[in-house]
Design an enzyme around this catalytic site. Structure first.
Site, PDB file in Angstrom:
ATOM      1  CG  ASP A 226      -9.470 -12.825   1.204  1.00  0.00           C
ATOM      2  OD1 ASP A 226     -10.521 -13.427   1.545  1.00  0.00           O
ATOM      3  OD2 ASP A 226      -8.584 -13.348   0.500  1.00  0.00           O
TER       4      ASP A 226
ATOM      5  N   GLY B  89       3.834  11.001  -8.663  1.00  0.00           N
ATOM      6  CA  GLY B  89       4.604   9.886  -9.199  1.00  0.00           C
ATOM      7  C   GLY B  89       5.347   9.111  -8.122  1.00  0.00           C
TER       8      GLY B  89
ATOM      9  CB  THR C  88      -6.986 -16.860   1.966  1.00  0.00           C
ATOM     10  OG1 THR C  88      -7.395 -16.080   0.819  1.00  0.00           O
ATOM     11  CG2 THR C  88      -7.473 -18.277   1.785  1.00  0.00           C
TER      12      THR C  88
ATOM     13  CB  VAL D 213       0.991  11.667  -4.035  1.00  0.00           C
ATOM     14  CG1 VAL D 213       1.137  13.134  -3.654  1.00  0.00           C
ATOM     15  CG2 VAL D 213      -0.296  11.086  -3.450  1.00  0.00           C
TER      16      VAL D 213
ATOM     17  CG  HIS E  79      -8.228  -4.001  -1.073  1.00  0.00           C
ATOM     18  ND1 HIS E  79      -9.247  -3.107  -1.297  1.00  0.00           N
ATOM     19  CD2 HIS E  79      -7.113  -3.247  -0.868  1.00  0.00           C
ATOM     20  CE1 HIS E  79      -8.768  -1.854  -1.243  1.00  0.00           C
ATOM     21  NE2 HIS E  79      -7.476  -1.920  -0.988  1.00  0.00           N
ATOM     22  CB  THR E  80      -6.066 -10.924  -2.015  1.00  0.00           C
ATOM     23  OG1 THR E  80      -5.990 -12.282  -1.573  1.00  0.00           O
ATOM     24  CG2 THR E  80      -4.650 -10.483  -2.393  1.00  0.00           C
TER      25      THR E  80
ATOM     26  CG  ASN F 227      -1.114   8.298   3.445  1.00  0.00           C
ATOM     27  OD1 ASN F 227      -1.459   7.217   2.962  1.00  0.00           O
ATOM     28  ND2 ASN F 227      -0.480   9.220   2.737  1.00  0.00           N
TER      29      ASN F 227
ATOM     30  N   PRO G 142      -7.885   7.372  -4.119  1.00  0.00           N
ATOM     31  CG  PRO G 142      -8.396   5.715  -5.672  1.00  0.00           C
ATOM     32  CD  PRO G 142      -7.248   6.370  -4.980  1.00  0.00           C
TER      33      PRO G 142
ATOM     34  NE  ARG H 103      -4.098   1.803   2.232  1.00  0.00           N
ATOM     35  CZ  ARG H 103      -4.395   2.583   3.271  1.00  0.00           C
ATOM     36  NH1 ARG H 103      -3.691   2.466   4.403  1.00  0.00           N
ATOM     37  NH2 ARG H 103      -5.368   3.452   3.193  1.00  0.00           N
TER      38      ARG H 103
ATOM     39  CG  HIS I  94      -1.512   5.282  -0.121  1.00  0.00           C
ATOM     40  ND1 HIS I  94      -2.127   5.565   1.074  1.00  0.00           N
ATOM     41  CD2 HIS I  94      -2.408   4.537  -0.821  1.00  0.00           C
ATOM     42  CE1 HIS I  94      -3.338   5.002   1.100  1.00  0.00           C
ATOM     43  NE2 HIS I  94      -3.521   4.369  -0.029  1.00  0.00           N
ATOM     44  CG  ASP I  95       5.988   7.089  -3.563  1.00  0.00           C
ATOM     45  OD1 ASP I  95       5.946   8.336  -3.466  1.00  0.00           O
ATOM     46  OD2 ASP I  95       6.926   6.481  -4.122  1.00  0.00           O
TER      47      ASP I  95
HETATM   48  C1  HEM Z   1      -9.344   1.305  -5.865  1.00  0.00           C
HETATM   49  C2  HEM Z   1      -9.280   2.199  -4.919  1.00  0.00           C
HETATM   50  C3  HEM Z   1      -8.810   1.888  -3.535  1.00  0.00           C
HETATM   51  C4  HEM Z   1      -9.399   2.297  -2.383  1.00  0.00           C
HETATM   52  C5  HEM Z   1     -10.626   3.172  -2.260  1.00  0.00           C
HETATM   53  C6  HEM Z   1      -8.644   1.738  -1.299  1.00  0.00           C
HETATM   54  C7  HEM Z   1      -8.923   1.961   0.029  1.00  0.00           C
HETATM   55  C8  HEM Z   1      -8.330   1.292   1.074  1.00  0.00           C
HETATM   56  C9  HEM Z   1      -8.709   1.424   2.448  1.00  0.00           C
HETATM   57  C10 HEM Z   1      -9.796   2.350   2.976  1.00  0.00           C
HETATM   58  C11 HEM Z   1      -7.943   0.583   3.173  1.00  0.00           C
HETATM   59  C12 HEM Z   1      -8.006   0.383   4.693  1.00  0.00           C
HETATM   60  C13 HEM Z   1      -7.241   1.505   5.350  1.00  0.00           C
HETATM   61  C14 HEM Z   1      -7.549   1.653   6.815  1.00  0.00           C
HETATM   62  O1  HEM Z   1      -8.709   1.572   7.211  1.00  0.00           O
HETATM   63  O2  HEM Z   1      -6.596   1.894   7.600  1.00  0.00           O
HETATM   64  C15 HEM Z   1      -7.066  -0.084   2.255  1.00  0.00           C
HETATM   65  C16 HEM Z   1      -6.119  -1.018   2.603  1.00  0.00           C
HETATM   66  C17 HEM Z   1      -5.234  -1.561   1.728  1.00  0.00           C
HETATM   67  N1  HEM Z   1      -5.087  -1.227   0.398  1.00  0.00           N
HETATM   68 FE1  HEM Z   1      -6.371  -0.174  -0.711  1.00  0.00          FE
HETATM   69  N2  HEM Z   1      -7.627   1.003  -1.797  1.00  0.00           N
HETATM   70  C18 HEM Z   1      -7.678   1.069  -3.155  1.00  0.00           C
HETATM   71  C19 HEM Z   1      -6.763   0.509  -4.033  1.00  0.00           C
HETATM   72  C20 HEM Z   1      -5.633  -0.143  -3.653  1.00  0.00           C
HETATM   73  C21 HEM Z   1      -4.527  -0.441  -4.519  1.00  0.00           C
HETATM   74  C22 HEM Z   1      -4.442  -0.047  -5.990  1.00  0.00           C
HETATM   75  C23 HEM Z   1      -3.609  -1.116  -3.783  1.00  0.00           C
HETATM   76  C24 HEM Z   1      -2.258  -1.658  -4.164  1.00  0.00           C
HETATM   77  C25 HEM Z   1      -1.803  -1.723  -5.384  1.00  0.00           C
HETATM   78  C26 HEM Z   1      -4.154  -1.225  -2.444  1.00  0.00           C
HETATM   79  C27 HEM Z   1      -3.561  -1.886  -1.404  1.00  0.00           C
HETATM   80  C28 HEM Z   1      -4.070  -1.965  -0.124  1.00  0.00           C
HETATM   81  C29 HEM Z   1      -3.556  -2.864   0.883  1.00  0.00           C
HETATM   82  C30 HEM Z   1      -2.495  -3.907   0.689  1.00  0.00           C
HETATM   83  C31 HEM Z   1      -4.282  -2.591   2.067  1.00  0.00           C
HETATM   84  C32 HEM Z   1      -4.056  -3.207   3.457  1.00  0.00           C
HETATM   85  C33 HEM Z   1      -3.001  -2.367   4.163  1.00  0.00           C
HETATM   86  C34 HEM Z   1      -2.637  -2.840   5.567  1.00  0.00           C
HETATM   87  O3  HEM Z   1      -3.127  -3.846   6.056  1.00  0.00           O
HETATM   88  O4  HEM Z   1      -1.803  -2.141   6.195  1.00  0.00           O
HETATM   89  N3  HEM Z   1      -5.361  -0.603  -2.398  1.00  0.00           N
HETATM   90  N4  HEM Z   1      -7.303   0.372   0.979  1.00  0.00           N
END
Ligand code: HEM
Ligand SMILES: *[C@@H]1O[C@H](CO)[C@@H](O)[C@H](O)[C@H]1NC(C)=O
Ligand SMILES: *[C@@H]1O[C@H](CO)[C@@H](O)[C@H](O)[C@H]1NC(C)=O
Length: 331
Positions: free
Chosen positions: A249, A76, A252, A74, A197-198, A98, A167, A66, A70-71
């Site tokens: 998820d 690039g 798993t 913003v 998000h798997t 963040n 987003p 993540r 997030h880098d």
């Molecule tokens: C499509 C739009 C996306 C939205 C709206 C979104 C939003 C979020 C949100 C709200 C969380 C939980 C954060 C929290 O409550 O602390 C999350 C977690 C996460 N996101 Fe996304 N995300 C998106 C796309 C992506 C993309 C493109 C990636 C990676 C390429 C990604 C990777 C992750 C990962 C791995 C987590 C878990 C992080 C952790 O456990 O520390 N997400 N995301």
């Protein structure tokens, strides 16, 4: 100058012209062997520290993936996310996406200090993020790919960019897609990358709205499986418990696989931004179905989309700098 000499020069220029076209946005300056001479052990060092961190806590793999996302969204992929607030810099770590959420910075610090020992002032923080994201995917059971390298680090951060470009979980499908398109990513990338998000976790505050008041009418989100929603409500109450954690998820939670997509088809996506991939667009629904059915297809597309994301406006050549400490610009 003889004619044959100028012919040779022109021929040479033509021969190399395609190389020069591969400029900034196509990231032609990035290539996997970038540190092969200057820091041959760079990739091993990154991998070993990520492996150690993930062995200690499986979730760290998700957190590191993540950070790269997030880098890159913003300014690039320039490690702007890693800067702390110092002097004129207002850290992106304080942005809505963040704050109280982005994590893994200490692991990046540990990698950076190991690399500074091995080959000082050579490997960029932006490249560390790209490598750590790939290694995290592999260590969680996901696909592997070669990471093009040679990114340099920014000398600034953008809090507004972080708030606006990344987003939000309650953005509409269209808004999310628009934010991806602004980065040069398409609907295929959106669906494949959402597959991250798997693994990993979300706080209650990121999806509470769905449980109690989806559209401001006091009703929950009925596109969420109601038995699953009941389970979520037990630890995500109407008020309080904002920071309570839930796996993205539930089948798993620490394995990088396609069960995220299967969950979406069962109306058990945790975030609204997950579920809209099957409820708001026929094209993305079709992609979700394909990845749910065929893990291999997901594993083929995910690296392609990660490569596209990792290639968003890198600083190359003499732009930016190689930070000595990922949290601060060089003086
Ligand atoms: C499509 C739009 C996306 C939205 C709206 C979104 C939003 C979020 C949100 C709200 C969380 C939980 C954060 C929290 O409550 O602390 C999350 C977690 C996460 N996101 Fe996304 N995300 C998106 C796309 C992506 C993309 C493109 C990636 C990676 C390429 C990604 C990777 C992750 C990962 C791995 C987590 C878990 C992080 C952790 O456990 O520390 N997400 N995301
Ligand atoms: C999305 O969530 C934010 C933060 O909780 C909130 O301020 C905003 O009103 C929500 N937007 C919509 C469209 O529900
Ligand atoms: C739901 O949200 C709307 C708009 O944000 C608010 O006016 C209303 O009071 C909320 N209803 C409940 C039951 O929380």
């Amino acid at each position: 100058m003889t004619q044959s000499m100028s012919f040779l020069i022109i021929a040479a220029m033509l021969a190399f012209a395609p190389l020069c076209l591969c400029g900034k946005t196509s990231g032609g300056y990035l290539y996997p062997q970038f540190y092969d001479r200057t820091c041959p052990k760079a990739k091993e060092i990154v991998y070993s520290i990520v492996a150690k961190a993930v062995a200690k806590e499986a979730r760290m793999a998700a957190s590191l993936i993540r950070l790269h996302f997030h880098d890159c969204f913003v300014k690039g992929c320039d490690a702007s996310l890693l800067l702390d607030s110092i002097g004129a810099i207002i850290s992106e770590k304080m942005s809505n996406p963040n704050r109280n959420s982005a994590r893994g910075f200490e692991v990046i610090d540990e990698i950076k200090s190991a690399l500074e020992k091995e080959c000082p002032h050579t490997v960029s923080c932006a490249d560390i993020l790209a490598l750590a994201a790939r290694d995290s995917t592999v260590l969680s059971g996901g696909p592997s790919w070669e990471v093009p390298l040679g990114r340099r680090d920014s000398r600034g951060a953008s809090l507004s960019g972080s708030n606006n470009n990344i987003p939000a979980p309650n953005n509409t499908f269209q808004t999310i897609l628009t934010k991806f398109k602004l980065q040069g990513l398409d609907i295929v990338d959106l669906v494949a990358l959402s597959g991250s998000h798997t693994i990993g976790k979300s706080r209650c505050t990121s999806f509470r709205q769905r449980l109690y008041n989806q559209s401001g009418n006091g009703q929950p989100d009925f596109t969420l499986n109601q038995a699953y929603a009941n389970q979520l409500r037990t630890r995500c109450p109407r008020s309080g418990g904002d920071q309570n954690l839930f796996v993205l998820d539930f089948v798993t939670p620490t394995k990088f696989d396609n069960s995220y997509f299967k969950n979406l088809l069962a109306s058990k996506g945790l975030l609204n931004s997950d579920q809209v991939l099957v409820t708001k667009s026929a094209v993305s629904l079709q992609l979700v179905k394909q990845y749910a059915q065929n893990n291999q297809l997901f594993f083929e597309q995910f690296p392609k989309s990660m490569l596209k994301m990792a290639n968003i406006s890198p600083l190359t050549g003499s732009k930016g700098e190689i930070r000595k400490n990922c949290r601060t610009v060089n003086s």
